[in-house]
Design a protein around this motif. Structure first.
Motif, short mmCIF file in Angstrom:
data_model
loop_
_atom_site.label_atom_id
_atom_site.label_comp_id
_atom_site.label_asym_id
_atom_site.label_seq_id
_atom_site.Cartn_x
_atom_site.Cartn_y
_atom_site.Cartn_z
N PHE A 1 -20.54 14.72 -14.53
CA PHE A 1 -19.13 14.47 -14.90
C PHE A 1 -18.26 14.51 -13.65
O PHE A 1 -17.91 15.60 -13.19
N PRO A 2 -17.94 13.36 -13.09
CA PRO A 2 -16.99 13.38 -11.97
C PRO A 2 -15.61 13.76 -12.53
O PRO A 2 -15.08 13.07 -13.38
N ALA A 3 -15.08 14.86 -12.08
CA ALA A 3 -13.82 15.35 -12.66
C ALA A 3 -12.91 15.92 -11.58
O ALA A 3 -12.21 16.91 -11.79
N ALA A 4 -12.95 15.27 -10.43
CA ALA A 4 -12.17 15.81 -9.31
C ALA A 4 -10.85 15.09 -9.11
O ALA A 4 -10.02 15.54 -8.33
N GLY A 5 -10.64 13.99 -9.85
CA GLY A 5 -9.42 13.18 -9.64
C GLY A 5 -8.16 13.96 -9.96
O GLY A 5 -8.18 14.96 -10.68
N TYR A 6 -7.05 13.48 -9.42
CA TYR A 6 -5.78 14.20 -9.58
C TYR A 6 -5.12 13.97 -10.95
O TYR A 6 -4.30 14.76 -11.37
N GLY A 7 -5.47 12.87 -11.60
CA GLY A 7 -4.84 12.59 -12.90
C GLY A 7 -3.33 12.43 -12.80
O GLY A 7 -2.57 12.95 -13.62
N THR A 8 -2.90 11.68 -11.79
CA THR A 8 -1.45 11.60 -11.52
C THR A 8 -0.66 10.98 -12.65
O THR A 8 0.54 11.25 -12.77
N ARG A 9 -1.33 10.18 -13.48
CA ARG A 9 -0.57 9.56 -14.57
C ARG A 9 -0.11 10.57 -15.61
O ARG A 9 0.72 10.27 -16.44
N PHE A 10 -0.66 11.77 -15.55
CA PHE A 10 -0.24 12.80 -16.51
C PHE A 10 0.57 13.92 -15.85
O PHE A 10 0.70 15.01 -16.41
N PRO B 1 -6.44 20.49 -15.30
CA PRO B 1 -7.27 19.31 -15.06
C PRO B 1 -7.09 18.29 -16.18
O PRO B 1 -7.01 18.66 -17.36
N LYS B 2 -7.04 17.02 -15.80
CA LYS B 2 -6.89 15.95 -16.81
C LYS B 2 -7.95 16.06 -17.90
O LYS B 2 -7.69 15.82 -19.07
N GLU B 3 -9.16 16.45 -17.49
CA GLU B 3 -10.28 16.53 -18.44
C GLU B 3 -10.09 17.64 -19.47
O GLU B 3 -10.81 17.71 -20.46
N MET B 4 -9.11 18.52 -19.24
CA MET B 4 -8.83 19.59 -20.20
C MET B 4 -7.72 19.21 -21.19
O MET B 4 -7.39 20.00 -22.06
N ARG C 1 -18.00 21.00 -5.64
CA ARG C 1 -16.65 20.50 -5.39
C ARG C 1 -16.64 19.26 -4.51
O ARG C 1 -17.42 19.16 -3.58
N GLN C 2 -15.76 18.35 -4.86
CA GLN C 2 -15.45 17.23 -3.97
C GLN C 2 -14.18 17.64 -3.22
O GLN C 2 -13.14 17.86 -3.84
N LYS C 3 -14.29 17.79 -1.92
CA LYS C 3 -13.14 18.36 -1.18
C LYS C 3 -12.01 17.36 -1.00
O LYS C 3 -10.84 17.71 -1.03
N GLU C 4 -12.38 16.09 -0.77
CA GLU C 4 -11.34 15.05 -0.63
C GLU C 4 -11.61 13.97 -1.66
O GLU C 4 -12.76 13.61 -1.88
N MET C 5 -10.52 13.44 -2.25
CA MET C 5 -10.69 12.41 -3.27
C MET C 5 -11.02 11.09 -2.58
O MET C 5 -10.13 10.36 -2.18
N ARG C 6 -12.29 10.84 -2.41
CA ARG C 6 -12.68 9.62 -1.68
C ARG C 6 -13.33 8.60 -2.60
O ARG C 6 -14.14 7.79 -2.18
N GLY C 7 -12.99 8.67 -3.88
CA GLY C 7 -13.44 7.64 -4.81
C GLY C 7 -14.59 8.10 -5.69
O GLY C 7 -15.25 9.11 -5.44
N LEU C 8 -14.80 7.30 -6.74
CA LEU C 8 -15.83 7.65 -7.73
C LEU C 8 -17.23 7.63 -7.11
O LEU C 8 -18.05 8.48 -7.43
P1 UTP Z 1 -9.34 7.71 -12.07
O1 UTP Z 1 -8.84 6.92 -10.91
O2 UTP Z 1 -9.15 7.19 -13.44
O3 UTP Z 1 -8.75 9.18 -12.11
O4 UTP Z 1 -10.86 8.06 -11.78
P2 UTP Z 1 -7.57 9.89 -11.39
O5 UTP Z 1 -7.46 9.47 -9.96
O6 UTP Z 1 -7.78 11.33 -11.66
O7 UTP Z 1 -6.31 9.41 -12.26
P3 UTP Z 1 -4.87 8.87 -11.87
O8 UTP Z 1 -5.06 7.41 -11.63
O9 UTP Z 1 -4.39 9.64 -10.67
O10 UTP Z 1 -4.05 9.16 -13.11
C1 UTP Z 1 -11.88 7.93 -12.75
C2 UTP Z 1 -12.72 9.18 -12.82
O11 UTP Z 1 -13.32 9.47 -11.58
C3 UTP Z 1 -13.03 10.78 -11.14
C4 UTP Z 1 -11.78 11.19 -11.90
O12 UTP Z 1 -11.74 12.59 -12.08
C5 UTP Z 1 -11.94 10.43 -13.21
O13 UTP Z 1 -12.75 11.14 -14.13
N1 UTP Z 1 -12.83 10.76 -9.67
C6 UTP Z 1 -12.15 9.74 -9.09
C7 UTP Z 1 -13.36 11.79 -8.90
O14 UTP Z 1 -13.98 12.74 -9.41
N2 UTP Z 1 -13.16 11.75 -7.54
C8 UTP Z 1 -12.49 10.74 -6.92
O15 UTP Z 1 -12.36 10.76 -5.69
C9 UTP Z 1 -11.96 9.73 -7.73
#
Ligand code: UTP
Length: 272
Positions: A7-16, A24-27, A101-108
């Protein structure tokens, strides 16, 4: 057999934001269960018992959720509220949770690569918990995909038709249909401009990946926004003829967007 789900769940979820500033968005809950709870249930239904979660800073609520809460358990033991914990207890009792942990958000793609030490050299599933999938009349989406994996033994991505004007939001695939719902993918492109989209078949947040994907991710160059895209790695596998697209049965709500989240909530509320 596929035993592990990532479960990649490190994203910021900025839309929320601001909710996701400290949550966490996943919560975020659909009625009473967080999005990730539904994802774990789907993986369990498909036979998986190891849940590997890629987290980041500010995501500790995820770990706490799948752990025992002694105080709470003690407090409500024997009360009318106790049944409310039944489902999460079942998960806690039957699954193992591992975290990295993913330290930097560098994509899925990078997030999936971070999961390598938790997965090892075996095929595995990937669930993006903010893509909420439900199939009321039969097998969940992951279970459907595992059945296909058992037959073809290659990477599989779940795909669905989207309006052409929305193709720029997704990874878009092209290829030849082997049957009504199964496509041998020959090419794919991440977030194409509408005029460049090779079809309107979009990849959604359910994958089964063979472990060679890790080395492929290491070899691809960062794409849009300097992020490592899983689509670019899958494209390499597709060129080797080793990726299938599966048009799944069921519904998918984009709970990473406010509109999709509200639709999913309304749908589940009506089912109660
Ligand atoms: P999204 O781009 O939809 O998630 O990534 P986000 O960045 O959290 O959301 P916004 O756009 O800022 O609202 C799709 C999935 O990939 C994970 C996110 O957690 C989400 O489940 N992801 C994405 C990571 O785990 N790491 C990343 O660097 C990017």
């Amino acid at each position: 057999m596929i035993k592990k789900c990532l479960f990649p769940a490190a994203g910021y979820g900025t839309r929320f934001l601001p909710a996701t500033k400290s949550l966490p968005k996943e919560m975020l809950p659909i009625i009473t269960k967080p999005l990730i709870h539904y994802g774990v249930e789907e993986a369990m239904e498909a036979g998986m018992r190891t849940m590997a979660i890629v987290t980041g800073r500010g995501k500790r609520a995820l770990e706490d959720y799948f752990d025992i809460s002694y105080e709470l358990e003690h407090q409500i033991q024997g009360s009318s509220k106790e049944p409310l914990l039944k489902e999460i207890r079942e998960i806690q009792n039957s699954c193992v949770f591992t975290y990295i942990r993913q330290k930097e958000m560098r994509g899925l793609g990078d997030a999936i690569l971070k999961g390598e030490p938790l997965i090892g050299q075996e095929p595995f599933a990937v669930v993006l918990a903010d893509d909420f999938c439900i199939h009321d009349e039969g097998d969940g989406v992951l279970k459907q995909m595992v059945k296909i994996y058992n037959k073809y033994r290659c990477s599989i991505v779940a795909v669905m038709e989207v309006p052409r004007e929305d193709t720029y939001k997704y990874g878009i695939v092209s290829g030849d249909f082997l049957d009504e719902n199964l496509l041998k993918i020959s090419d794919m492109i991440e977030k194409p401009k509408v005029e460049n989209a090779p079809s309107n078949l979009a990849i959604i947040g359910r994958y089964i990946l063979t472990p060679d994907i890790f080395d492929i991710i290491k070899s691809v160059k960062p794409g849009i926004n300097g992020e490592l895209q899983i689509t670019d790695a899958l494209r390499v596998q597709a060129k080797q003829g080793k990726v299938l697209g599966y048009r799944f049965e069921g519904l998918r709500f984009d709970c990473g967007s406010i509109e999709g989240f509200v639709e999913a909530t309304n749908y589940m509320y009506k089912k109660m």
